[in-house]
Design a protein around this motif. Structure first.
Motif, PDB file in Angstrom:
ATOM      1  N   GLN A  30       0.958  -1.130  -0.325  1.00 43.75           N
ATOM      2  CA  GLN A  30       0.096   0.025  -0.004  1.00 43.75           C
ATOM      3  C   GLN A  30       0.779   0.993   0.112  1.00 43.75           C
ATOM      4  O   GLN A  30       0.489   2.311  -0.934  1.00 43.75           O
ATOM      5  CB  GLN A  30      -1.132   0.013   1.497  1.00 43.75           C
ATOM      6  N   LEU A  31       2.013   1.384   0.763  1.00 44.65           N
ATOM      7  CA  LEU A  31       3.001   2.213   0.996  1.00 44.65           C
ATOM      8  C   LEU A  31       3.490   2.700  -0.215  1.00 44.65           C
ATOM      9  O   LEU A  31       3.543   3.872  -0.878  1.00 44.65           O
ATOM     10  CB  LEU A  31       4.374   2.498   1.812  1.00 44.65           C
ATOM     11  N   VAL A  32       3.459   1.057  -1.206  1.00 43.60           N
ATOM     12  CA  VAL A  32       4.272   1.823  -2.666  1.00 43.60           C
ATOM     13  C   VAL A  32       3.081   2.361  -3.435  1.00 43.60           C
ATOM     14  O   VAL A  32       3.129   3.595  -4.191  1.00 43.60           O
ATOM     15  CB  VAL A  32       4.649   0.569  -3.409  1.00 43.60           C
ATOM     16  N   ARG A  33       1.922   1.687  -3.505  1.00 42.57           N
ATOM     17  CA  ARG A  33       0.988   2.389  -4.472  1.00 42.57           C
ATOM     18  C   ARG A  33       0.932   4.046  -4.292  1.00 42.57           C
ATOM     19  O   ARG A  33       0.812   4.760  -4.549  1.00 42.57           O
ATOM     20  CB  ARG A  33      -0.410   1.860  -4.064  1.00 42.57           C
ATOM     21  N   ALA A  34       0.500   4.444  -2.682  1.00 39.66           N
ATOM     22  CA  ALA A  34       0.440   5.242  -2.459  1.00 39.66           C
ATOM     23  C   ALA A  34       2.205   6.568  -2.926  1.00 39.66           C
ATOM     24  O   ALA A  34       1.747   7.471  -3.647  1.00 39.66           O
ATOM     25  CB  ALA A  34       1.083   6.017  -1.228  1.00 39.66           C
ATOM     26  N   GLY A  35       2.696   6.262  -3.047  1.00 40.37           N
ATOM     27  CA  GLY A  35       3.813   7.329  -2.907  1.00 40.37           C
ATOM     28  C   GLY A  35       3.993   6.987  -4.653  1.00 40.37           C
ATOM     29  O   GLY A  35       4.076   8.577  -5.316  1.00 40.37           O
ATOM     30  N   ILE A  36       4.034   6.180  -5.448  1.00 39.91           N
ATOM     31  CA  ILE A  36       3.134   6.528  -7.331  1.00 39.91           C
ATOM     32  C   ILE A  36       2.364   6.814  -7.427  1.00 39.91           C
ATOM     33  O   ILE A  36       2.205   7.645  -8.744  1.00 39.91           O
ATOM     34  CB  ILE A  36       3.499   4.452  -7.622  1.00 39.91           C
TER      35      ILE A  36
END
Length: 240
Positions: A30-36
């Motif tokens: 989820q953190l990767v998705r949010a960052g991208i």
């Protein structure tokens, strides 16, 4: 290795400047998705139309939301990015798909290239490279960030895809026009951008692609772009 379009144009899959480019983002973190998503959302012409936690969700959301560009994590639960890419190639053969990767995913690289992935981005990429890469994909080009480009060249050699030596010798026998075309592919340019640069029609560029790929022994733009990089056809300024 990537170059954003110089002016608004069709993305090659029916999307135009009339509406935002609809992007699918699939990653189980989820953190990767949010960052991208946060990076891409800063661009007015981009819209994060759907976010998926695995490949199964990615397929369902692509069918539902009329996606223009898909970004897939290689390693996801239930259905990984490679198998998701394989299914998308059957359902949406013209949909530009890029893989979100880490340096630990090297075993999957050659398979993703063979299945028609048109982009490879590190999850830790400079935001400028990610944005420019998505634009290039939407414009009909192939794109990978500079670090990924160098990595892909190394992996392509070590994976022994069975075409590198033959292709490298074939570059020397290309016509000047074919070399110019290959250089444009290596820079991640779309057919429309290459056509403008070479003062040709876009239809003529499309006609030139199949003979070029045949001469190189490649099947898609990413394979051709790697060869352009290996052969030194891309200027150093193309790879910051």
């Amino acid at each position: 290795m990537i170059e954003p379009p110089s002016e608004p144009e069709s993305n090659g899959v029916g999307q135009t400047a009339a509406r935002p480019m609809r992007i699918l983002l699939a990653d189980d973190d989820q953190l990767v998705r949010a960052g991208i998503a946060g990076i891409l959302s800063t661009v007015p012409e981009f819209e994060i139309a759907a976010e998926a936690r695995d490949g199964t969700e990615a397929l369902e959301l692509t069918r539902r939301h009329g996606i223009d560009v898909a970004l897939l994590d290689i390693q996801m639960p239930r259905l990984n990015g490679i198998r998701t890419l394989e299914q998308l190639r059957r359902e949406r053969p013209d949909l530009p798909v890029a893989m979100l990767t880490t340096f630990s995913d090297e075993a999957y690289v050659s398979e993703a290239i063979g299945l028609g992935a048109l982009g490879f981005f590190l999850k830790s990429d400079d935001p400028r490279h990610l944005i420019a890469g998505v634009r290039a994909l939407a414009g009909g080009g192939a794109a990978f960030s500079p670090r990924v480009g160098r990595w892909l060249v190394r992996q392509e050699k070590s994976a022994q895809l069975g075409r590198s030596t033959k292709a490298q010798s074939a570059v020397g026998s290309l016509t000047p026009r074919q070399r110019d075309l290959l250089a444009g592919i290596g820079r991640g340019q779309s057919n429309a951008q290459i056509a403008r640069a070479l003062h040709l029609s876009e239809g003529t560029v499309k006609q030139y692609l199949s003979p070029l790929f045949a001469a190189l022994g490649t099947e898609n733009r990413v394979q051709a772009a790697i060869i352009a990089y290996q052969a030194g056809l891309t200027d150093s300024s193309d790879v910051p």
